[in-house]
Design a protein around this motif. Structure first.
Motif, PDB file in Angstrom:
ATOM      1  N   ASN A 136       0.828  -1.210   0.000  1.00 53.66           N
ATOM      2  CA  ASN A 136       0.000   0.000   0.000  1.00 53.66           C
ATOM      3  C   ASN A 136       0.863   1.261   0.000  1.00 53.66           C
ATOM      4  O   ASN A 136       0.498   2.263  -0.618  1.00 53.66           O
ATOM      5  CB  ASN A 136      -0.959  -0.004   1.190  1.00 53.66           C
ATOM      6  N   VAL A 137       2.001   1.216   0.674  1.00 49.87           N
ATOM      7  CA  VAL A 137       2.936   2.348   0.652  1.00 49.87           C
ATOM      8  C   VAL A 137       3.441   2.563  -0.770  1.00 49.87           C
ATOM      9  O   VAL A 137       3.458   3.696  -1.271  1.00 49.87           O
ATOM     10  CB  VAL A 137       4.120   2.128   1.627  1.00 49.87           C
ATOM     11  N   GLU A 138       3.831   1.474  -1.419  1.00 57.31           N
ATOM     12  CA  GLU A 138       4.320   1.577  -2.798  1.00 57.31           C
ATOM     13  C   GLU A 138       3.242   2.156  -3.716  1.00 57.31           C
ATOM     14  O   GLU A 138       3.531   2.996  -4.577  1.00 57.31           O
ATOM     15  CB  GLU A 138       4.792   0.209  -3.291  1.00 57.31           C
ATOM     16  N   ALA A 139       1.992   1.736  -3.526  1.00 55.76           N
ATOM     17  CA  ALA A 139       0.884   2.253  -4.330  1.00 55.76           C
ATOM     18  C   ALA A 139       0.670   3.742  -4.068  1.00 55.76           C
ATOM     19  O   ALA A 139       0.478   4.530  -4.998  1.00 55.76           O
ATOM     20  CB  ALA A 139      -0.399   1.472  -4.036  1.00 55.76           C
ATOM     21  N   ALA A 140       0.712   4.149  -2.801  1.00 59.45           N
ATOM     22  CA  ALA A 140       0.499   5.553  -2.437  1.00 59.45           C
ATOM     23  C   ALA A 140       1.590   6.442  -3.029  1.00 59.45           C
ATOM     24  O   ALA A 140       1.307   7.515  -3.563  1.00 59.45           O
ATOM     25  CB  ALA A 140       0.457   5.710  -0.914  1.00 59.45           C
ATOM     26  N   VAL A 141       2.835   5.989  -2.954  1.00 59.04           N
ATOM     27  CA  VAL A 141       3.954   6.756  -3.505  1.00 59.04           C
ATOM     28  C   VAL A 141       3.792   6.897  -5.020  1.00 59.04           C
ATOM     29  O   VAL A 141       3.995   7.981  -5.574  1.00 59.04           O
ATOM     30  CB  VAL A 141       5.302   6.091  -3.123  1.00 59.04           C
ATOM     31  N   ALA A 142       3.389   5.824  -5.669  1.00 59.10           N
ATOM     32  CA  ALA A 142       3.183   5.865  -7.122  1.00 59.10           C
ATOM     33  C   ALA A 142       2.053   6.829  -7.486  1.00 59.10           C
ATOM     34  O   ALA A 142       2.174   7.615  -8.439  1.00 59.10           O
ATOM     35  CB  ALA A 142       2.876   4.467  -7.645  1.00 59.10           C
ATOM     36  N   GLU A 143       0.956   6.788  -6.718  1.00 63.24           N
ATOM     37  CA  GLU A 143      -0.180   7.675  -6.983  1.00 63.24           C
ATOM     38  C   GLU A 143       0.195   9.138  -6.786  1.00 63.24           C
ATOM     39  O   GLU A 143      -0.277  10.011  -7.515  1.00 63.24           O
ATOM     40  CB  GLU A 143      -1.364   7.312  -6.089  1.00 63.24           C
ATOM     41  N   LEU A 144       1.045   9.401  -5.790  1.00 63.03           N
ATOM     42  CA  LEU A 144       1.483  10.775  -5.530  1.00 63.03           C
ATOM     43  C   LEU A 144       2.525  11.235  -6.548  1.00 63.03           C
ATOM     44  O   LEU A 144       2.746  12.434  -6.702  1.00 63.03           O
ATOM     45  CB  LEU A 144       2.061  10.896  -4.121  1.00 63.03           C
ATOM     46  N   GLY A 145       3.165  10.277  -7.206  1.00 60.57           N
ATOM     47  CA  GLY A 145       4.190  10.618  -8.183  1.00 60.57           C
ATOM     48  C   GLY A 145       5.430  11.233  -7.556  1.00 60.57           C
ATOM     49  O   GLY A 145       6.068  12.093  -8.144  1.00 60.57           O
ATOM     50  N   LYS A 199      -2.122  -1.222  12.204  1.00 61.18           N
ATOM     51  CA  LYS A 199      -3.115  -1.542  11.182  1.00 61.18           C
ATOM     52  C   LYS A 199      -2.506  -1.428   9.795  1.00 61.18           C
ATOM     53  O   LYS A 199      -1.468  -0.794   9.604  1.00 61.18           O
ATOM     54  CB  LYS A 199      -4.333  -0.639  11.289  1.00 61.18           C
ATOM     55  N   VAL A 200      -3.181  -2.064   8.849  1.00 56.44           N
ATOM     56  CA  VAL A 200      -2.789  -1.943   7.449  1.00 56.44           C
ATOM     57  C   VAL A 200      -3.509  -0.713   6.902  1.00 56.44           C
ATOM     58  O   VAL A 200      -4.718  -0.750   6.646  1.00 56.44           O
ATOM     59  CB  VAL A 200      -3.174  -3.197   6.645  1.00 56.44           C
ATOM     60  N   ALA A 201      -2.780   0.367   6.770  1.00 55.49           N
ATOM     61  CA  ALA A 201      -3.366   1.616   6.273  1.00 55.49           C
ATOM     62  C   ALA A 201      -3.642   1.499   4.777  1.00 55.49           C
ATOM     63  O   ALA A 201      -2.898   0.838   4.047  1.00 55.49           O
ATOM     64  CB  ALA A 201      -2.420   2.773   6.546  1.00 55.49           C
ATOM     65  N   THR A 202      -4.697   2.150   4.334  1.00 53.15           N
ATOM     66  CA  THR A 202      -5.016   2.189   2.909  1.00 53.15           C
ATOM     67  C   THR A 202      -4.075   3.167   2.218  1.00 53.15           C
ATOM     68  O   THR A 202      -3.479   4.029   2.875  1.00 53.15           O
ATOM     69  CB  THR A 202      -6.461   2.659   2.683  1.00 53.15           C
ATOM     70  N   PRO A 203      -3.946   3.053   0.893  1.00 56.93           N
ATOM     71  CA  PRO A 203      -3.138   4.052   0.182  1.00 56.93           C
ATOM     72  C   PRO A 203      -3.587   5.488   0.464  1.00 56.93           C
ATOM     73  O   PRO A 203      -2.755   6.382   0.590  1.00 56.93           O
ATOM     74  CB  PRO A 203      -3.319   3.670  -1.295  1.00 56.93           C
ATOM     75  N   GLU A 204      -4.895   5.707   0.618  1.00 58.12           N
ATOM     76  CA  GLU A 204      -5.402   7.058   0.918  1.00 58.12           C
ATOM     77  C   GLU A 204      -4.904   7.545   2.275  1.00 58.12           C
ATOM     78  O   GLU A 204      -4.496   8.688   2.433  1.00 58.12           O
ATOM     79  CB  GLU A 204      -6.931   7.087   0.866  1.00 58.12           C
ATOM     80  N   GLU A 205      -4.952   6.666   3.295  1.00 60.16           N
ATOM     81  CA  GLU A 205      -4.467   7.042   4.627  1.00 60.16           C
ATOM     82  C   GLU A 205      -2.958   7.304   4.604  1.00 60.16           C
ATOM     83  O   GLU A 205      -2.470   8.224   5.267  1.00 60.16           O
ATOM     84  CB  GLU A 205      -4.774   5.922   5.634  1.00 60.16           C
ATOM     85  N   ILE A 206      -2.246   6.516   3.812  1.00 60.56           N
ATOM     86  CA  ILE A 206      -0.806   6.696   3.709  1.00 60.56           C
ATOM     87  C   ILE A 206      -0.473   8.016   3.025  1.00 60.56           C
ATOM     88  O   ILE A 206       0.413   8.739   3.492  1.00 60.56           O
ATOM     89  CB  ILE A 206      -0.173   5.508   2.962  1.00 60.56           C
ATOM     90  N   LYS A 207      -1.206   8.344   1.978  1.00 62.62           N
ATOM     91  CA  LYS A 207      -0.977   9.639   1.306  1.00 62.62           C
ATOM     92  C   LYS A 207      -1.195  10.794   2.264  1.00 62.62           C
ATOM     93  O   LYS A 207      -0.436  11.764   2.267  1.00 62.62           O
ATOM     94  CB  LYS A 207      -1.872   9.760   0.066  1.00 62.62           C
ATOM     95  N   ALA A 208      -2.214  10.703   3.118  1.00 65.56           N
ATOM     96  CA  ALA A 208      -2.477  11.747   4.110  1.00 65.56           C
ATOM     97  C   ALA A 208      -1.338  11.827   5.125  1.00 65.56           C
ATOM     98  O   ALA A 208      -0.947  12.921   5.548  1.00 65.56           O
ATOM     99  CB  ALA A 208      -3.817  11.481   4.808  1.00 65.56           C
ATOM    100  N   ALA A 209      -0.783  10.683   5.504  1.00 66.88           N
ATOM    101  CA  ALA A 209       0.316  10.659   6.483  1.00 66.88           C
ATOM    102  C   ALA A 209       1.591  11.269   5.879  1.00 66.88           C
ATOM    103  O   ALA A 209       2.384  11.869   6.594  1.00 66.88           O
ATOM    104  CB  ALA A 209       0.578   9.235   6.948  1.00 66.88           C
ATOM    105  N   ILE A 210       1.783  11.063   4.585  1.00 64.85           N
ATOM    106  CA  ILE A 210       2.969  11.588   3.921  1.00 64.85           C
ATOM    107  C   ILE A 210       2.886  13.109   3.763  1.00 64.85           C
ATOM    108  O   ILE A 210       3.870  13.817   3.915  1.00 64.85           O
ATOM    109  CB  ILE A 210       3.165  10.926   2.540  1.00 64.85           C
ATOM    110  N   ALA A 211       1.683  13.592   3.489  1.00 70.33           N
ATOM    111  CA  ALA A 211       1.481  15.018   3.182  1.00 70.33           C
ATOM    112  C   ALA A 211       1.804  15.915   4.366  1.00 70.33           C
ATOM    113  O   ALA A 211       1.732  15.555   5.490  1.00 70.33           O
ATOM    114  CB  ALA A 211       0.042  15.270   2.745  1.00 70.33           C
TER     115      ALA A 211
END
Length: 77
Positions: free
Chosen positions: A20-29, A65-77
């Motif tokens: 999910n982290v890899e997916a979030a990073v890819a989505e954020l570019g 917990k296993v965070a969703t890509p959306e939750e991970i994107k919010a944590a990164i921002a």
């Protein structure tokens, strides 16, 4: 470049969180250094007692917990 640490001993949930982290990073570019931290002593150094967990640049953002890509994107921002 940010560093994202996936904290966990290698269980299925930890593997899912890394995916999910890899997916979030890819989505954020964005470019990110994704590090899997699986040594229990290193995990304890973060103050984490429940895995999987996620840290961004050494700061724990999500625990237990296993965070969703959306939750991970919010944590990164």
């Amino acid at each position: 470049m940010i560093t994202i640490q996936v904290l966990g001993t290698g269980c299925k949930k930890c593997v899912s969180l890394k995916e999910n982290v890899e997916a979030a990073v890819a989505e954020l570019g964005i470019e990110a250094n994704i590090v899997k931290v699986d040594d229990i002593n290193d995990i304890v150094q973060f103050g984490v007692m429940s895995t999987p967990a996620l840290a961004v640049d050494g700061e724990v953002k999500i625990v237990g917990k296993v965070a969703t890509p959306e939750e991970i994107k919010a944590a990164i921002a």
